[in-house]
Design a protein around this motif. Sequence first.
Motif, PDB file in Angstrom:
ATOM      1  N   SER A  75       0.719  -1.149   0.067  1.00 13.25           N
ATOM      2  CA  SER A  75      -0.065   0.113  -0.164  1.00 13.25           C
ATOM      3  C   SER A  75       0.804   1.378   0.119  1.00 13.25           C
ATOM      4  O   SER A  75       0.299   2.235  -0.135  1.00 13.25           O
ATOM      5  CB  SER A  75      -1.085   0.192   1.219  1.00 13.25           C
ATOM      6  N   GLY A  76       2.018   1.120   0.093  1.00  8.09           N
ATOM      7  CA  GLY A  76       3.238   2.310  -0.081  1.00  8.09           C
ATOM      8  C   GLY A  76       3.511   2.453  -1.389  1.00  8.09           C
ATOM      9  O   GLY A  76       3.262   2.022  -2.580  1.00  8.09           O
ATOM     10  N   PRO A  77       4.788   3.535  -1.179  1.00  7.29           N
ATOM     11  CA  PRO A  77       5.282   3.876  -2.694  1.00  7.29           C
ATOM     12  C   PRO A  77       6.093   2.855  -3.214  1.00  7.29           C
ATOM     13  O   PRO A  77       6.316   1.892  -2.601  1.00  7.29           O
ATOM     14  CB  PRO A  77       6.100   5.210  -1.987  1.00  7.29           C
ATOM     15  N   ILE A  78       6.225   2.934  -4.459  1.00  8.38           N
ATOM     16  CA  ILE A  78       6.653   1.904  -5.331  1.00  8.38           C
ATOM     17  C   ILE A  78       8.210   2.371  -5.792  1.00  8.38           C
ATOM     18  O   ILE A  78       7.847   3.576  -6.441  1.00  8.38           O
ATOM     19  CB  ILE A  78       6.044   1.232  -6.475  1.00  8.38           C
ATOM     20  N   GLY A  79       9.216   1.840  -5.643  1.00 11.58           N
ATOM     21  CA  GLY A  79      10.513   2.356  -6.251  1.00 11.58           C
ATOM     22  C   GLY A  79      11.002   1.628  -7.152  1.00 11.58           C
ATOM     23  O   GLY A  79      10.718   0.271  -7.398  1.00 11.58           O
ATOM     24  N   LEU A  80      11.511   2.014  -8.210  1.00  8.80           N
ATOM     25  CA  LEU A  80      11.985   1.637  -9.360  1.00  8.80           C
ATOM     26  C   LEU A  80      13.454   2.042  -9.657  1.00  8.80           C
ATOM     27  O   LEU A  80      13.776   3.374  -9.659  1.00  8.80           O
ATOM     28  CB  LEU A  80      11.035   1.820 -10.570  1.00  8.80           C
ATOM     29  N   ARG A  81      14.281   1.217  -9.874  1.00 10.44           N
ATOM     30  CA  ARG A  81      15.712   1.459 -10.138  1.00 10.44           C
ATOM     31  C   ARG A  81      16.291   0.829 -11.181  1.00 10.44           C
ATOM     32  O   ARG A  81      16.289  -0.541 -11.269  1.00 10.44           O
ATOM     33  CB  ARG A  81      16.763   1.359  -8.870  1.00 10.44           C
ATOM     34  N   GLU A  93      15.410  -3.156 -10.330  1.00  7.87           N
ATOM     35  CA  GLU A  93      15.116  -3.325  -9.024  1.00  7.87           C
ATOM     36  C   GLU A  93      13.467  -2.617  -8.908  1.00  7.87           C
ATOM     37  O   GLU A  93      13.474  -1.585  -9.265  1.00  7.87           O
ATOM     38  CB  GLU A  93      15.625  -2.861  -8.036  1.00  7.87           C
ATOM     39  N   VAL A  94      12.800  -3.328  -8.403  1.00  4.93           N
ATOM     40  CA  VAL A  94      11.325  -2.913  -8.007  1.00  4.93           C
ATOM     41  C   VAL A  94      11.243  -2.967  -6.512  1.00  4.93           C
ATOM     42  O   VAL A  94      11.261  -4.161  -6.239  1.00  4.93           O
ATOM     43  CB  VAL A  94      10.252  -3.497  -8.813  1.00  4.93           C
ATOM     44  N   SER A  95      10.915  -2.115  -5.649  1.00  8.88           N
ATOM     45  CA  SER A  95      10.782  -2.142  -4.167  1.00  8.88           C
ATOM     46  C   SER A  95       9.429  -1.580  -3.808  1.00  8.88           C
ATOM     47  O   SER A  95       9.113  -0.713  -4.351  1.00  8.88           O
ATOM     48  CB  SER A  95      11.779  -0.928  -3.667  1.00  8.88           C
ATOM     49  N   ASP A  96       9.148  -2.185  -2.670  1.00  3.38           N
ATOM     50  CA  ASP A  96       7.841  -1.676  -2.267  1.00  3.38           C
ATOM     51  C   ASP A  96       8.058  -2.005  -0.552  1.00  3.38           C
ATOM     52  O   ASP A  96       8.734  -2.745  -0.082  1.00  3.38           O
ATOM     53  CB  ASP A  96       6.776  -2.501  -2.692  1.00  3.38           C
ATOM     54  N   PRO A  97       7.162  -1.216   0.247  1.00  4.04           N
ATOM     55  CA  PRO A  97       7.323  -1.453   1.859  1.00  4.04           C
ATOM     56  C   PRO A  97       6.897  -2.811   2.261  1.00  4.04           C
ATOM     57  O   PRO A  97       7.182  -2.926   3.472  1.00  4.04           O
ATOM     58  CB  PRO A  97       6.326  -0.278   2.337  1.00  4.04           C
ATOM     59  N   LEU A  98       6.325  -3.532   1.566  1.00  5.62           N
ATOM     60  CA  LEU A  98       5.807  -4.774   1.982  1.00  5.62           C
ATOM     61  C   LEU A  98       7.065  -5.982   2.201  1.00  5.62           C
ATOM     62  O   LEU A  98       7.695  -6.120   1.475  1.00  5.62           O
ATOM     63  CB  LEU A  98       4.815  -5.628   1.232  1.00  5.62           C
TER      64      LEU A  98
END
Length: 146
Positions: A75-81, A93-98
Amino acid sequence: MSDSAAAGVPESVRRRGRITGSPIAEWSFPADPGAVRTARSRVREALADWGLDGTADMAVLLVSELVTNSLRYASGPIGLRMVQLGAGGLLIEVSDPLPDPPRERDAAPDDEGGRGLQLVACSARRWGTQRGKCGKTVWFELSAGG
């Protein structure tokens, strides 16, 4: 994002947004359905800037799958690098708070979902997950040729 992928990369090149001529690009998206379309667009633009158009279709497909997974479960922001690697490689890389790592599953022929990680596993030269301080990162590598 991933601590191991960031190791050895000077802070001066770790910036936000699309960076022409830089080996690294990063973005953060809100957890809303428009994030998938925006992520695909950003990946395609950055790869065009880097002269890696031949990698774009596969990178966009896999990013789309992972960002969709993040939207579905976090449910939080999604990071893409994205990071250009030596020897013609590309790390995404795809990151999320879960914090829970994703699980590959066997999708039945009529299932509408459940194939994203299988697609990543079959298409990337390497992939994995990494737990971070505030969630997790799913990463994959592609050859510069796709």
